[in-house]
Every structure is written in structure tokens, then in C-alpha cells.
Design an enzyme around this catalytic site. Structure first.
Site, PDB file in Angstrom:
ATOM      1  N   PRO A 132       0.825  -1.221   0.000  1.00 37.15           N
ATOM      2  CA  PRO A 132       0.000   0.000   0.000  1.00 37.15           C
ATOM      3  C   PRO A 132       0.858   1.270   0.000  1.00 37.15           C
ATOM      4  CG  PRO A 132      -0.751  -1.545   1.679  1.00 37.15           C
ATOM      5  CD  PRO A 132       0.543  -2.075   1.140  1.00 37.15           C
ATOM      6  N   GLU A 133       0.500   2.205  -0.872  1.00 37.67           N
ATOM      7  CA  GLU A 133       1.170   3.500  -0.925  1.00 37.67           C
ATOM      8  C   GLU A 133       0.122   4.559  -0.569  1.00 37.67           C
ATOM      9  OE1 GLU A 133       3.337   4.003  -4.635  1.00 37.67           O
ATOM     10  OE2 GLU A 133       3.633   1.844  -4.823  1.00 37.67           O
ATOM     11  N   LYS A 135       2.483   7.121   4.206  1.00 44.38           N
ATOM     12  CA  LYS A 135       1.840   5.810   4.316  1.00 44.38           C
ATOM     13  C   LYS A 135       1.434   5.490   5.752  1.00 44.38           C
ATOM     14  CE  LYS A 135       5.113   4.404   0.725  1.00 44.38           C
ATOM     15  NZ  LYS A 135       6.299   3.558   0.473  1.00 44.38           N
ATOM     16  N   HIS A 159      -4.835 -14.662  10.102  1.00 45.49           N
ATOM     17  CA  HIS A 159      -3.822 -13.611  10.261  1.00 45.49           C
ATOM     18  C   HIS A 159      -4.386 -12.324  10.859  1.00 45.49           C
ATOM     19  CE1 HIS A 159      -1.410 -16.303   7.849  1.00 45.49           C
ATOM     20  NE2 HIS A 159      -2.290 -16.219   6.867  1.00 45.49           N
ATOM     21  N   ARG A 197       1.867 -11.317   6.140  1.00 43.67           N
ATOM     22  CA  ARG A 197       3.334 -11.308   6.134  1.00 43.67           C
ATOM     23  C   ARG A 197       3.933 -10.637   7.373  1.00 43.67           C
ATOM     24  NH1 ARG A 197       5.325  -9.924   0.190  1.00 43.67           N
ATOM     25  NH2 ARG A 197       7.270 -10.644   1.110  1.00 43.67           N
ATOM     26  N   ARG A 242      14.770  -1.327  -6.376  1.00 45.66           N
ATOM     27  CA  ARG A 242      13.390  -1.634  -6.778  1.00 45.66           C
ATOM     28  C   ARG A 242      13.307  -1.702  -8.293  1.00 45.66           C
ATOM     29  NH1 ARG A 242       9.869  -0.148  -2.810  1.00 45.66           N
ATOM     30  NH2 ARG A 242       8.552  -1.701  -3.795  1.00 45.66           N
TER      31      ARG A 242
END
Ligand SMILES: [Zn+2]
Length: 278
Positions: A2-3, A59, A93, A112, A268
Site C-alpha cells: 500500500p502507498e 503511508k 492472520h 506477512r 526496486r
């Protein structure tokens, strides 16, 4: 991951469910999700507090509490904040659950577990969340214009893409929007930042603001892994408008002449069209 547009969409989806509501209790699962402050501090900071506002910088989601403390959530790679009725089965999770009145639950779900839930007050902000003080301007919240950006660009020969991803220069841009913004501005991601002239800086500012706003309007980007969803579980649609991100080898939909290239910049994978991005 997510940005800014995804986090802003999450923020908007939470406001009506949590603002002016009191956190009655907190349930904690996997410790890694609140590793920074620990269970006791998190519970003491949250239970009995009322959420005054939900804000965002870059973020980071920041819930202001009536106790003067702040709840910070960072989604990192795969974190989700979901608003559910307490009777809805909890997804796998689920690491942190905030129980509000009227059976409303805000669930932090993160397969994660890179994401984080943190609480801090005015006295320990500097030691608990030092990164917040180092954030650059948020393009949709703070003053962000040609002068602000130029000051950062002239100081460095680093590749433009790496500078856009630097959260101390601009808060909120990650790999997807970095690529889309540079394409919109017709600038090559490898161009040294100090070799961007005034006219190009103006284009870049415009592209940052426009691409981020358009992505917010589209509810963000949900990639094939489908990990990003809003608090109601809905996917975004901006991925349908990506022009370069994830399109390596395809022909450029903007100029119809170039092919989308990719290479690693600052660790990246970046995507761009060498014909229309100079
Ligand atoms: Zn092109």
C-alpha cells in the site's frame, strides 16, 4: 504494498466507523504486529479512549485519541484494516482487534506481518516513532509545490526514481506510483535529480499531485495478489490505468512507439518508456 492512495482510501473508509467512538477493549494475537511497544502499553494506550480523528501522513495512518495519545498503523507489505461486525468470522492472520461499541470491530490483518500497530504520546513520540519527524511533505496534505521539490532535487545526483521513493523528500510514494508519476511527467527514472530543470520540476509536481489524486478517486491499486483492499473488503481499480508499472516488454500506450523497459533502481524494479521519458 500500500502507498499513499491505498492508505488514504483506508483512512476514508474508517472515519465514519471510528470517529467519536470509544475503544471498549482490545484483543491481541501475534506479538510481531505490536513489537514496537508491547501488549501492555498498547492496551493501556487504547482501552477507554475515544477516537477524535483519523489522519494520514505518507503511508502512516494516525488515529488521534482523546487522551492526547496517537494510534499509528503502518500496513507495510500486506497489512489490512477491516471494519467488520463482531459476528463476522475473523479472517486468518488477524493480529489486533479493536472493539468499539455497537459490535463494530476494526481488525488488523497481516499475512506477512511486516505491518505495525503502535501507540505513542506527546512525551515518547520521538523515541517510539522517530521516522514521523523525518517525513517529507505529504503531497495531498502539506504544501507541495515547485519550490519545495526543487530544494530537494538540486541537492543530489541520485536517480530521480530513487529520490521520489525517499520518504524524507516526499511522503507516500512507493514503487508503483513512482513509476506512473515519472511516466506522466515524461521523465526518465535514471535522470540525475539535479539535472531536472524548472519546467520539468513543474511537470513533476503536477504529475505527483494528479496521479495520486486520480488513484485515490479509483480507490487505489489492487494487484493480482489481491492483498490490498479497503476496510469494507473492496479492491481498487487504478491498476487498470497503470501505463508502465508491471508492463515490461509491452508497447507504450502513451506514445505507441516505445516498449516498456525495466531495471533495478535503488533496489526496486522500475518501469519506463525510453521514447517518451527523457
Ligand atoms: Zn512511450
Amino acid at each position: 504494498m500500500p502507498e499513499l492512495p491505498e492508505v488514504e482510501t483506508v483512512r476514508r473508509g474508517l472515519v465514519e466507523h471510528v470517529v467519536q467512538r470509544r475503544i471498549d477493549s482490545v484483543e491481541l494475537g501475534r506479538e510481531r504486529a505490536y513489537r514496537r511497544v508491547g501488549a501492555d502499553r498498547l492496551i493501556a494506550g487504547l482501552v477507554g479512549s475515544t477516537v477524535v480523528s483519523v489522519d494520514r501522513r505518507g503511508k502512516y495512518l494516525l488515529f488521534a485519541l482523546d487522551s492526547t495519545e496517537t494510534l499509528m498503523v503502518h500496513l507495510r507489505m500486506s497489512g489490512q484494516l477491516l471494519v467488520h461486525d463482531a459476528t463476522t468470522p475473523r479472517p486468518a492472520h488477524t493480529h489486533v482487534v479493536l472493539n468499539f461499541a455497537n459490535q463494530v470491530e476494526v481488525r488488523f490483518v497481516d499475512p506477512r506481518t511486516f505491518g505495525e500497530v503502535v501507540v505513542f504520546g506527546p512525551d515518547d513520540a520521538e523515541s517510539v516513532v522517530p521516522e514521523l519527524a523525518r517525513l517529507g511533505p505529504d503531497p495531498l496534505v502539506d504544501t507541495f509545490d515547485e519550490m519545495v521539490l526543487r530544494r530537494s532535487l538540486v541537492r543530489t545526483r541520485r536517480a530521480l526514481k530513487a529520490v521520489l521513493l525517499d520518504q524524507s523528500v516526499i511522503a507516500g510514494i512507493g514503487n508503483i506510483y513512482g513509476d506512473e508519476i515519472l511516466h506522466r511527467a515524461r521523465l526518465n527514472p535514471l535522470r540525475p535529480a539535479n539535472r531536472v530543470n524548472r519546467e520539468q520540476t513543474r511537470r513533476l509536481v503536477r504529475a505527483v499531485v494528479d496521479v495520486l489524486n486520480e488513484a485515490v478517486s479509483a480507490g487505489g491499486s489492487t494487484l493480482r495478489d489481491a492483498q490490498y483492499v479497503d476496510p469494507q473488503g473492496r479492491a481498487g481499480s487504478f491498476q487498470e490505468r497503470h501505463r508502465v508499472y508491471g508492463r515490461t516488454g509491452q508497447s507504450c500506450v502513451t506514445c505507441d512507439r516505445g516498449r516498456i523497459k525495466s531495471a533495478s533502481i535503488g533496489g526496486r524494479t522500475s518501469h519506463w518508456c525510453a521514447v517518451c521519458q527523457r
